[in-house]
Design a protein around this motif. Structure first.
Motif, mmCIF file in Angstrom:
data_model
loop_
_atom_site.group_PDB
_atom_site.id
_atom_site.type_symbol
_atom_site.label_atom_id
_atom_site.label_comp_id
_atom_site.label_asym_id
_atom_site.label_seq_id
_atom_site.Cartn_x
_atom_site.Cartn_y
_atom_site.Cartn_z
ATOM 1 N N ASP A 55 4.398 16.477 0.749
ATOM 2 C CA ASP A 55 2.969 16.474 1.098
ATOM 3 C C ASP A 55 2.335 15.083 1.058
ATOM 4 O O ASP A 55 1.110 14.957 1.204
ATOM 5 N N VAL A 56 3.144 14.046 0.858
ATOM 6 C CA VAL A 56 2.601 12.688 0.736
ATOM 7 C C VAL A 56 1.999 12.228 2.066
ATOM 8 O O VAL A 56 2.580 12.415 3.133
ATOM 9 N N LYS A 57 0.821 11.637 1.976
ATOM 10 C CA LYS A 57 0.215 10.966 3.119
ATOM 11 C C LYS A 57 -0.177 9.555 2.692
ATOM 12 O O LYS A 57 -0.702 9.354 1.602
ATOM 13 N N TYR A 58 0.093 8.596 3.557
ATOM 14 C CA TYR A 58 -0.231 7.204 3.255
ATOM 15 C C TYR A 58 -1.709 6.924 3.525
ATOM 16 O O TYR A 58 -2.411 7.738 4.137
ATOM 17 N N LYS A 59 -2.163 5.775 3.058
ATOM 18 C CA LYS A 59 -3.591 5.455 3.145
ATOM 19 C C LYS A 59 -4.080 5.302 4.581
ATOM 20 O O LYS A 59 -5.275 5.426 4.847
ATOM 21 N N LYS B 186 0.832 -1.209 0.000
ATOM 22 C CA LYS B 186 0.000 0.000 0.000
ATOM 23 C C LYS B 186 0.862 1.253 0.000
ATOM 24 O O LYS B 186 0.582 2.215 -0.727
ATOM 25 N N ASN B 187 1.916 1.263 0.805
ATOM 26 C CA ASN B 187 2.783 2.441 0.843
ATOM 27 C C ASN B 187 3.550 2.606 -0.463
ATOM 28 O O ASN B 187 3.774 3.727 -0.925
ATOM 29 N N ARG B 188 3.942 1.492 -1.062
ATOM 30 C CA ARG B 188 4.664 1.560 -2.337
ATOM 31 C C ARG B 188 3.761 2.147 -3.423
ATOM 32 O O ARG B 188 4.213 2.937 -4.261
ATOM 33 N N ILE C 185 4.432 11.062 5.427
ATOM 34 C CA ILE C 185 5.740 10.566 5.032
ATOM 35 C C ILE C 185 6.813 11.212 5.911
ATOM 36 O O ILE C 185 6.691 12.367 6.312
ATOM 37 N N THR C 186 7.866 10.458 6.242
ATOM 38 C CA THR C 186 8.944 10.991 7.070
ATOM 39 C C THR C 186 9.987 11.693 6.203
ATOM 40 O O THR C 186 10.059 11.460 4.992
ATOM 41 N N ASP C 187 10.808 12.530 6.829
ATOM 42 C CA ASP C 187 11.871 13.208 6.094
ATOM 43 C C ASP C 187 12.839 12.193 5.493
ATOM 44 O O ASP C 187 13.348 12.382 4.383
ATOM 45 N N GLU C 188 13.101 11.114 6.221
ATOM 46 C CA GLU C 188 14.003 10.080 5.717
ATOM 47 C C GLU C 188 13.426 9.418 4.471
ATOM 48 O O GLU C 188 14.152 9.127 3.513
ATOM 49 N N GLN C 189 12.120 9.195 4.470
ATOM 50 C CA GLN C 189 11.483 8.587 3.305
ATOM 51 C C GLN C 189 11.448 9.548 2.118
ATOM 52 O O GLN C 189 11.620 9.128 0.979
ATOM 53 N N VAL C 190 11.234 10.843 2.375
ATOM 54 C CA VAL C 190 11.303 11.835 1.294
ATOM 55 C C VAL C 190 12.681 11.790 0.652
ATOM 56 O O VAL C 190 12.808 11.764 -0.583
ATOM 57 N N THR C 191 13.717 11.776 1.485
ATOM 58 C CA THR C 191 15.092 11.709 0.963
ATOM 59 C C THR C 191 15.309 10.431 0.170
ATOM 60 O O THR C 191 15.925 10.455 -0.902
ATOM 61 N N GLY C 192 14.794 9.319 0.674
ATOM 62 C CA GLY C 192 14.950 8.044 -0.025
ATOM 63 C C GLY C 192 14.297 8.054 -1.399
ATOM 64 O O GLY C 192 14.854 7.522 -2.361
ATOM 65 N N LEU C 193 13.122 8.651 -1.505
ATOM 66 C CA LEU C 193 12.449 8.739 -2.804
ATOM 67 C C LEU C 193 13.228 9.625 -3.767
ATOM 68 O O LEU C 193 13.326 9.329 -4.966
ATOM 69 N N LEU C 194 13.808 10.722 -3.268
ATOM 70 C CA LEU C 194 14.622 11.581 -4.124
ATOM 71 C C LEU C 194 15.859 10.831 -4.619
ATOM 72 O O LEU C 194 16.245 10.943 -5.782
#
Length: 527
Positions: free
Chosen positions: A303-307, A163-165, A312-321
């Motif tokens: 601005d991402v929000k999960y279901k 779901k998060n993916r 989303i965490t700052d670490e996850q934002v960085t990971g996506l970038l």
């Protein structure tokens, strides 16, 4: 991502005694006995699943007379040559056992499960169809690409829940939709012109190096935003370099091995998270300041929000970038280099490219590059890039793990790939099949033009950006990025290769690029 090589016997497997025998003859006999036992285990171990419909198993190799051992060495040396040979000898579906570790009950510590599987290859449009059509519940990427977790971080892409993916992929898709691509075109042109302004009026340079620098500049402008590009680019690019260097062939099998490259990779990712956390905090604490124009993908990820309602965490934002930068940087810089070199090596194509550019900008020579121009009015440049991707795809292998038995029909035969096998296709081999692409080793961008359209002979004939449900969501951005850069480059400079031919393909690299002389002579065109 891809696996450019394999690994032979793992350290410690069938280890010797702590103290070697004093008698050389005894030592030699012990080694022979150990190898013989290993050989028997490998060769005579039957398949446990699949039965008569299982693909043929490749155990022989011209590299060595020892069955299986030879294929391991051959795969490690050149996966593409092995796939090509086996396709010619065994047909479009075949299995290659790559490691004696298949006999161990549990994987060894720090290893990727890839090392413990049989590899089943699918070659050709018909055989490749189930690879591109099967859902994740049948052919999964997660188990294959888990070695990227130390690079991207926990909870990102293949380490995320389903779901998060889905939410992460949707946010990426939102950042790459057409409305944003129109804005990115202007940013890419701006960065390209700023970079080319640093060149002298004439000279000589390494085109691969130059386009690599230009690609990360344009990517940073679009992905990270103006505040990062203007103030933090040098630090971000250095950290990206350490992350990139921390992804080696060893990483695929031992993603957490205590190597110097992995230590620098881990430190770089931690520093990258710290850096972007400050950027995110500054943007949120000072919303009235002009950080960027709001079209960069960092703004979307923030601005991402999960279901389940969690943010989303700052670490996850960085990971996506990091994930997006990894996906785009290699593909775009390598493809822009190959496209340029192939064009320069074909004077008639080069002449037509310049004529096409002149026609697009006729009467508006000083006009900015627009999305409509690169998307609709440069068919030869587009097809040249497409042909460069066909001849030199950056990813030589695409991989999934079979979570269920997979049925395959090819060349009039029916196969069942047993659950547990790694299933692979090779764009490098599949896009050079003469029955699909005429004179497949020749650079011929017109093969995609009206009246020929060889790529449309089958839905899965062309794999420059994958295919089916897992086709690359960034392909439109890549086309815009590369074509915008090359449009400006070819209009601003006359170019010629220093070498007499295009370089060889570096199949030893994680993401394959040119191996050899990429230097060009350049001269600024007079207005």
């Amino acid at each position: 991502m891809t696996v450019p090589g394999g690994q032979s016997l793992p350290p410690g497997f069938g280890g010797l005694m702590n103290s070697p025998p004093s008698d050389p003859l005894l030592l030699g006999l012990s080694c022979v006995a150990a190898l013989s036992l290993l050989y028997l285990l490998l060769v005579f171990r039957p398949r446990t699943k699949g039965g008569s419909t299982a693909p043929p198993v490749v155990t022989s190799s011209p590299v060595s007379k020892l069955p299986v051992i030879g294929t391991i060495v051959e795969f490690a040396t050149s996966p593409v040559k092995l796939v090509q040979r086996c396709y010619e000898d065994y047909g479009p579906v075949f299995t290659v056992p790559v490691s004696p570790r298949q006999h161990l009950a549990e994987p060894m510590p720090m290893t990727n499960d890839f090392l413990h599987k049989r590899l089943t290859f699918l070659v050709g449009p018909e055989a490749q169809e189930p690879f591109f059509k099967a859902p994740d519940e049948t052919l999964s990427q997660n188990e294959v690409y888990c070695f990227m977790k130390p690079v991207f971080g926990p909870g990102i892409v293949y380490d995320a829940t389903k779901k998060n993916r889905q939410v992460q992929f949707q946010s990426m898709a939102n950042g790459l939709r057409t409305a944003r691509l129109k804005g990115y075109t202007a940013k890419i042109e701006r960065e390209t012109r700023m970079y080319l302004d640093t060149w002298s009026d004439e000279g000589e340079l390494d085109l691969f190096h130059a386009l690599s620098e230009l690609t990360i500049l344009t990517s940073s402008r679009c992905l990270h935003g103006d505040d990062v590009r203007e103030n933090l680019f040098k630090e971000v690019s250095e950290l990206y370099h350490d992350l990139d260097q921390g992804l080696t062939p060893l990483t695929v099998f031992f993603p957490n091995a205590p190597t110097a490259a992995h230590k620098k990779r881990n430190a770089a990712r931690a520093k990258m998270v710290e850096l972007f956390s400050k950027v995110i905090k500054n943007r949120r604490d000072n919303p009235d300041q002009q950080h960027s124009d709001g079209t960069d993908i960092l703004s979307i990820f923030m601005d991402v929000k999960y279901k389940d309602g969690s943010a989303i965490t700052d670490e996850q934002v960085t990971g996506l970038l990091i994930a997006l930068l990894f996906a785009g940087q290699h593909t775009s810089c390598i493809t822009s280099t190959w496209t340029s070199l192939f064009i320069l090596n074909n004077p008639s194509i080069m002449k037509r490219i310049v004529e096409e550019q002149n026609a697009v900008f006729s009467g508006r020579e000083d006009a900015n590059v627009e999305y409509k121009m690169v998307n609709e009015e440069m068919p030869l440049l587009h097809n040249s890039m497409k042909e460069a991707l066909r001849l030199c795809p950056p990813l030589i292998l695409l991989i999934r793990q079979a979570l269920k038995d997979v049925k395959v029909k090819a060349a009039g035969k029916n196969y069942v790939i047993p659950k547990g096998d790694m299933v692979l296709i090779s764009p490098s081999v599949g896009m050079r099949i003469p029955e699909v692409f005429k004179e497949p080793n020749t650079f011929d961008p017109d093969r995609f033009g009206p009246g020929r359209e060889e790529d449309k002979s089958s839905p899965y004939a062309y794999m420059g950006f994958g295919g089916g449900m897992h086709s690359c969501m960034g392909q439109n951005f890549a086309y815009v990025q590369v074509k915008t850069i090359l449009s400006v480059l070819f209009r601003e400079f006359e170019l010629e290769m220093v070498a007499s031919d295009v370089p060889e393909i570096d199949y030893a690299a994680m993401v394959v690029g040119p191996k050899g002389d990429c230097r060009v002579r350049y001269k600024r065109r007079t207005k």
